[in-house]
Write an enzyme that holds these catalytic residues in place. Structure first.
Site, short mmCIF file in Angstrom:
data_model
loop_
_atom_site.label_atom_id
_atom_site.label_comp_id
_atom_site.label_asym_id
_atom_site.label_seq_id
_atom_site.Cartn_x
_atom_site.Cartn_y
_atom_site.Cartn_z
N CYS A 85 50.55 29.90 35.92
CA CYS A 85 49.44 29.23 36.61
C CYS A 85 48.11 29.91 36.31
CB CYS A 85 49.71 29.19 38.11
SG CYS A 85 48.35 28.48 39.06
N CYS A 88 45.75 30.22 39.27
CA CYS A 88 46.09 31.29 40.24
C CYS A 88 45.78 32.68 39.66
CB CYS A 88 47.58 31.27 40.59
SG CYS A 88 48.30 29.65 40.76
N ASP A 89 46.08 32.90 38.39
CA ASP A 89 46.07 34.27 37.86
C ASP A 89 45.04 34.53 36.76
OD1 ASP A 89 48.21 34.88 39.54
OD2 ASP A 89 49.67 34.13 38.10
#
Ligand code: NAP
Length: 262
Positions: A85, A88-89
């Protein structure tokens, strides 16, 4: 959601959400559901505990799981350089070199998104053409930060043990089978997702990838009183915030449905 200025940990956030739900009177039961009977109301779902749960209305929010490559060393570096992701990261790879694996819309979108943080993005695809939309491909090819490695697959991940940190990947050419290595800090696997819907196959309308289909602007499924929210019905946004928004829609719709029952 409103965010936090200082970094918080996911498990802590989950714990807080659980406590809040309890505080407003929600009963939480931990069980793994292995059977669902949606043929008539009240619906019945059965857990590993053998408990039968009966309900006039049901909200399905079983989510989706990212597909992984399935290499042993991949497991070691998940959360330590390997992610599924970028939203997200991606931020953790500021000014670093990263790789995206895949050739579909997700892979191309993730590669483009990562150019906001990374110093260089390499898209690695197992064939010599992408399956993503042309418009996205054009943006990809125009980006000065992205390079593409065609006909390559990752066969091994290497890095340090203490702290666990990814350092390089071994690639195999899918045509001449020659091996090569690439130093890299982050790898984003973007080879698709599987919705967790096996319990409901042939019971609810689904698309060809088994995502649950809901009515437009609604979480209503093909069975009255059954609602679906989150990644189990959404293959585009897949964010905690969009899933939570749909959860709210489903709760409001279920409440209205129950109120209208005699
Ligand atoms: P996808 O379209 O199924 O593409 C998966 C990609 O990963 C393919 O290029 C595939 O290669 C590759 N792949 C699969 N298994 C692999 C493996 N083991 N090793 C290496 N490569 C592997 O998945 P997606 O990109 O996640 O998209 C899923 C759906 O959501 C699609 O319908 C897509 O259009 C949609 N979507 C739309 C948008 C948008 O409209 N903006 C954004 C994201 C997703 P091959 O090409 O060789 O099969």
């Amino acid at each position: 959601y409103p965010g936090y200025a200082k970094t918080i940990q996911g498990p802590w956030l989950m714990e807080q959400m659980k406590e809040q739900a309890k505080m407003v009177g929600v009963e939480l039961i931990e069980d793994h559901i292995n059977k669902a009977d949606l043929s008539k109301s009240p619906f019945k779902v059965i857990g590993d505990s053998k408990q039968i749960y009966s309900a006039d209305s049901l909200i399905i929010s079983t989510g989706a799981q990212a597909r992984w490559l399935g290499i042993d060393s991949e497991e070691k570096f998940k959360g330590h350089g390997i992610s599924a992701c970028a939203t997200c990261d991606g931020f953790f790879f500021k000014d670093k070199e990263v790789v995206v694996i895949g050739g579909g819309n997700t892979a191309v979108e993730e590669a483009l998104y990562l150019t906001n943080f990374a110093s260089e993005v390499t898209l690695i695809h197992r064939r010599d053409s992408l399956r993503s939309d042309k418009i996205l491909q054009n943006r990809l090819l125009k980006s000065p930060k992205i390079k593409i490695l065609w006909n390559k697959k990752v066969i091994e991940f290497f890095g340090s043990k203490n702290p666990i940190s990814l350092e390089k990947i071994i690639l195999e050419d899918t045509i001449n089978h020659k091996h090569s290595e690439l130093p890299v800090s982050g790898v984003f696997i973007a080879i698709g997702h599987n919705p967790a819907t096996s319990l409901f196959v042939n019971k609810l309308n689904m698309d060809k990838e088994n995502y649950i289909i809901t009515k437009p602007d609604s979480t209503e499924t093909s069975i009255e009183g059954v609602f679906a929210a989150g990644d189990v019905k959404d293959k585009i946004y897949r964010q905690a915030i969009t899933a939570a928004g749909m959860g709210c829609m489903a709760a409001l719709e279920a409440e209205k449905y129950l109120a209208e029952l005699d």
